[in-house]
Design a protein around this motif. Structure first.
Motif, PDB file in Angstrom:
ATOM      1  N   MET A 230       3.873   5.652  -5.624  1.00 54.68           N
ATOM      2  CA  MET A 230       3.816   5.647  -7.092  1.00 54.68           C
ATOM      3  C   MET A 230       2.791   6.667  -7.600  1.00 54.68           C
ATOM      4  O   MET A 230       3.037   7.351  -8.586  1.00 54.68           O
ATOM      5  CB  MET A 230       3.472   4.255  -7.620  1.00 54.68           C
ATOM      6  CG  MET A 230       4.573   3.223  -7.409  1.00 54.68           C
ATOM      7  SD  MET A 230       6.132   3.655  -8.211  1.00 54.68           S
ATOM      8  CE  MET A 230       5.646   3.668  -9.913  1.00 54.68           C
ATOM      9  N   LYS A 231       1.658   6.759  -6.910  1.00 49.15           N
ATOM     10  CA  LYS A 231       0.647   7.734  -7.312  1.00 49.15           C
ATOM     11  C   LYS A 231       1.174   9.148  -7.186  1.00 49.15           C
ATOM     12  O   LYS A 231       0.904   9.998  -8.035  1.00 49.15           O
ATOM     13  CB  LYS A 231      -0.620   7.564  -6.487  1.00 49.15           C
ATOM     14  CG  LYS A 231      -1.417   6.356  -6.876  1.00 49.15           C
ATOM     15  CD  LYS A 231      -2.688   6.228  -6.054  1.00 49.15           C
ATOM     16  CE  LYS A 231      -3.450   5.004  -6.450  1.00 49.15           C
ATOM     17  NZ  LYS A 231      -4.696   4.853  -5.687  1.00 49.15           N
ATOM     18  N   VAL A 232       1.945   9.409  -6.139  1.00 52.04           N
ATOM     19  CA  VAL A 232       2.530  10.730  -5.947  1.00 52.04           C
ATOM     20  C   VAL A 232       3.537  11.007  -7.059  1.00 52.04           C
ATOM     21  O   VAL A 232       3.547  12.091  -7.662  1.00 52.04           O
ATOM     22  CB  VAL A 232       3.202  10.858  -4.547  1.00 52.04           C
ATOM     23  CG1 VAL A 232       4.020  12.133  -4.467  1.00 52.04           C
ATOM     24  CG2 VAL A 232       2.147  10.810  -3.454  1.00 52.04           C
ATOM     25  N   ILE A 233       4.366  10.014  -7.371  1.00 50.59           N
ATOM     26  CA  ILE A 233       5.363  10.174  -8.429  1.00 50.59           C
ATOM     27  C   ILE A 233       4.690  10.432  -9.771  1.00 50.59           C
ATOM     28  O   ILE A 233       5.114  11.256 -10.563  1.00 50.59           O
ATOM     29  CB  ILE A 233       6.278   8.936  -8.508  1.00 50.59           C
ATOM     30  CG1 ILE A 233       7.178   8.872  -7.278  1.00 50.59           C
ATOM     31  CG2 ILE A 233       7.107   8.933  -9.787  1.00 50.59           C
ATOM     32  CD1 ILE A 233       7.961   7.590  -7.135  1.00 50.59           C
ATOM     33  N   GLU A 234       3.590   9.702 -10.031  1.00 53.46           N
ATOM     34  CA  GLU A 234       2.865   9.843 -11.295  1.00 53.46           C
ATOM     35  C   GLU A 234       1.986  11.092 -11.311  1.00 53.46           C
ATOM     36  O   GLU A 234       1.394  11.416 -12.335  1.00 53.46           O
ATOM     37  CB  GLU A 234       2.000   8.617 -11.543  1.00 53.46           C
ATOM     38  CG  GLU A 234       2.804   7.352 -11.770  1.00 53.46           C
ATOM     39  CD  GLU A 234       1.945   6.093 -11.816  1.00 53.46           C
ATOM     40  OE1 GLU A 234       0.728   6.176 -11.544  1.00 53.46           O
ATOM     41  OE2 GLU A 234       2.516   5.029 -12.107  1.00 53.46           O
ATOM     42  N   GLY A 235       1.891  11.785 -10.175  1.00 53.13           N
ATOM     43  CA  GLY A 235       1.075  12.995 -10.118  1.00 53.13           C
ATOM     44  C   GLY A 235      -0.387  12.724  -9.865  1.00 53.13           C
ATOM     45  O   GLY A 235      -1.209  13.619  -9.990  1.00 53.13           O
TER      46      GLY A 235
ATOM     47  N   ASP B  27       0.831  -1.213   0.000  1.00 49.19           N
ATOM     48  CA  ASP B  27       0.000   0.000   0.000  1.00 49.19           C
ATOM     49  C   ASP B  27       0.860   1.255   0.000  1.00 49.19           C
ATOM     50  O   ASP B  27       0.570   2.224  -0.705  1.00 49.19           O
ATOM     51  CB  ASP B  27      -0.936   0.020   1.215  1.00 49.19           C
ATOM     52  CG  ASP B  27      -2.078  -0.966   1.105  1.00 49.19           C
ATOM     53  OD1 ASP B  27      -2.346  -1.469  -0.016  1.00 49.19           O
ATOM     54  OD2 ASP B  27      -2.721  -1.233   2.140  1.00 49.19           O
ATOM     55  N   LYS B  28       1.932   1.236   0.800  1.00 51.10           N
ATOM     56  CA  LYS B  28       2.825   2.389   0.877  1.00 51.10           C
ATOM     57  C   LYS B  28       3.478   2.653  -0.482  1.00 51.10           C
ATOM     58  O   LYS B  28       3.544   3.797  -0.938  1.00 51.10           O
ATOM     59  CB  LYS B  28       3.888   2.151   1.940  1.00 51.10           C
ATOM     60  CG  LYS B  28       4.857   3.303   2.115  1.00 51.10           C
ATOM     61  CD  LYS B  28       5.885   3.012   3.179  1.00 51.10           C
ATOM     62  CE  LYS B  28       6.880   4.164   3.262  1.00 51.10           C
ATOM     63  NZ  LYS B  28       7.964   3.896   4.186  1.00 51.10           N
TER      64      LYS B  28
END
Length: 66
Positions: free
Chosen positions: A56-61, A50-51
Motif C-alpha cells: 500500500m505504501k508503494v502504491i501510495e508513493g 505487513d506485506k
C-alpha cells in the motif's frame, strides 16, 4: 503442494483452536500443541498484513521506512 492460507482462513482456524482450548476435556499436552499452532497462524497473519501494508505504501508513493 499445499496452497498458502488467506488471512480469513487463518482467523477461522484460530477460532477453531480457541474453541478446542476452551473445552473442559482438553489435555495440557494438547493445549500446548494448539497454542503453538495458534502462534504460527498469528505470525503468518502478521507477515501477510505487513506485506500488504508495504504494498500500500508503494502504491501510495510512500516510503517503506515510514
Amino acid at each position: 503442494m499445499s496452497k498458502a492460507s488467506t488471512i480469513e482462513e487463518n482467523f477461522t482456524k484460530l477460532e477453531e483452536i480457541i474453541e478446542k482450548m476452551e473445552s473442559e476435556d482438553v489435555t495440557l499436552e494438547t493445549s500446548f500443541d494448539l497454542y503453538s499452532k495458534g502462534l504460527k497462524l498469528i505470525k503468518d497473519c502478521n507477515d501477510k498484513i505487513d506485506k500488504v501494508e508495504k504494498e500500500m505504501k508503494v502504491i501510495e508513493g510512500g516510503s517503506e521506512d515510514e
